[in-house]
Design a protein around this motif. Structure first.
Motif: not given
Lengths: 125, 125, 125, 125
Positions: B13-30
């Motif tokens: 789902x779109x909302x999940x993709x967005x959430x995942x990208x934010x989580x990834x951004x946080x985890x990766x320090x971006x």
DNA sequence: GTGGTCTAGACCACT
DNA sequence: GTGGTCTAGACCACA
């Protein structure tokens, strides 16, 4: 032969859990070509789930040529579907690994944790 | 800063993709602590999706303490992004590895090939 | 079992009122572990509100591990309702007491009157 | 005199936090009748928030007769607003305590914890 | 039948 | 301007 088990809290739909277990069974050699699977009805009773759910799992694997259904007789493991060509295969491997790693990373897992987990499950595939 | 992208064909789902990208951004320090995310309206326009879909993604991450919102001001990366509890984490790892292995197995890859491929990419995560 | 009711004049969003009543039901033992909640559709009809509003309440409690949903089956009280972390709990207590005291103070009640009234009702909670 | 402070993470809107602190100040005697409050502009600068936010807090208290604004001069604590009649007051007390306790209970707080917390804040009202 | 996702659009609350 | 809530209605996925 194969023993099925369902985890209602995994978030993975029942039909997918069943299909996955059959796939694993085939890949690991637990299920031989030509072997008969439980009937839809029998498996539904055994797992205490809806008949349609089992049917959906079988149907999906039939479409992927993992299973063959003979009307009135039962469902059987089919001969292995033709493999992809070598370069296709490598491309696919790269693709699914990329996808997987990016998801894993977003949850903060390290590559070490991932390799560890996958190694534990070597037997399964 | 972070660039979002949606894959309508992924089944996620779109909302999940967005959430995942934010989580990834946080985890990766971006994405740094305290950094402001795009407004729901701006991101909705950028991704050409409905405003509520973006809001849903932000809301979910807010409930999970990844984000903080100040009504009228904006949405920000939380000061203390939560660690998953150990059992939660293990469950998640098992789940995504299962999913991945089932896909890999269905293409006929061996565990050896998979571990090999993932090891090659250690640097990425 | 649980009877829901909404107060449109409270200023508290419907979805929050529903979520609070479920939390209360769980805390008070009115809702047992594993018990099924009304379907989103049924509750939406009963409360004469939109289906999405009920779904939002359920979704929030699912993220917070109070509920578990099985798509196609229903929504259930989670096997292990989460304890708030100690600092979270204290923060919440402070917040709701502040809010309450500010209201009470504005009506001119003394802390003595308030403690008195609350003590009288000890049995209720 | 009164020192204001805002907690952006409390979930309570800034304007309400300001209004509450003024109410507390009045109820506790920290702010005397006729005393002048900081100007809207001064307080906005001090708290590093938007001017309209402070204005909203003052406006709300003015409507409730806690404050009086003299055009061009400033904002002052007004004479205490008339109290409710005794039976009205008791009814109101019962009502707000009920509401409060049901919310508190839904978060799993015991009456003991609540009384404790309120007692700690006796000085405030 | 169940829940999940998404849209379009309205209106409200806060800064 | 920001985010929050709610509606009506559509379509999908799962049991």
């Amino acid at each position: 032969m194969i023993v099925f088990s369902l985890d209602p809290r995994s978030g993975i739909p029942y039909y997918k859990q069943i299909a996955d277990q059959i796939r694993f069974g085939i890949a690991s050699g637990n299920l031989k070509v030509g072997e008969q699977l439980p009937t839809v009805r029998a498996l539904a009773v055994e797992l205490k789930i809806n008949l349609n759910t089992v049917a959906k799992a079988y149907k999906e694997l039939e479409l992927l040529k993992f299973l063959e259904t003979q009307q009135g007789t039962g469902t059987f493991i089919s001969a292995r579907p033709p493999e992809l060509q070598e370069d296709e295969k490598q491309k696919k491997l790269t693709a699914i690994c990329s996808e997987f790693l990016s998801i894993a990373a977003s949850y903060g897992f390290t590559s070490h944790e991932i390799i560890n987990e996958i190694s534990k499950r070597k037997g399964n595939i």
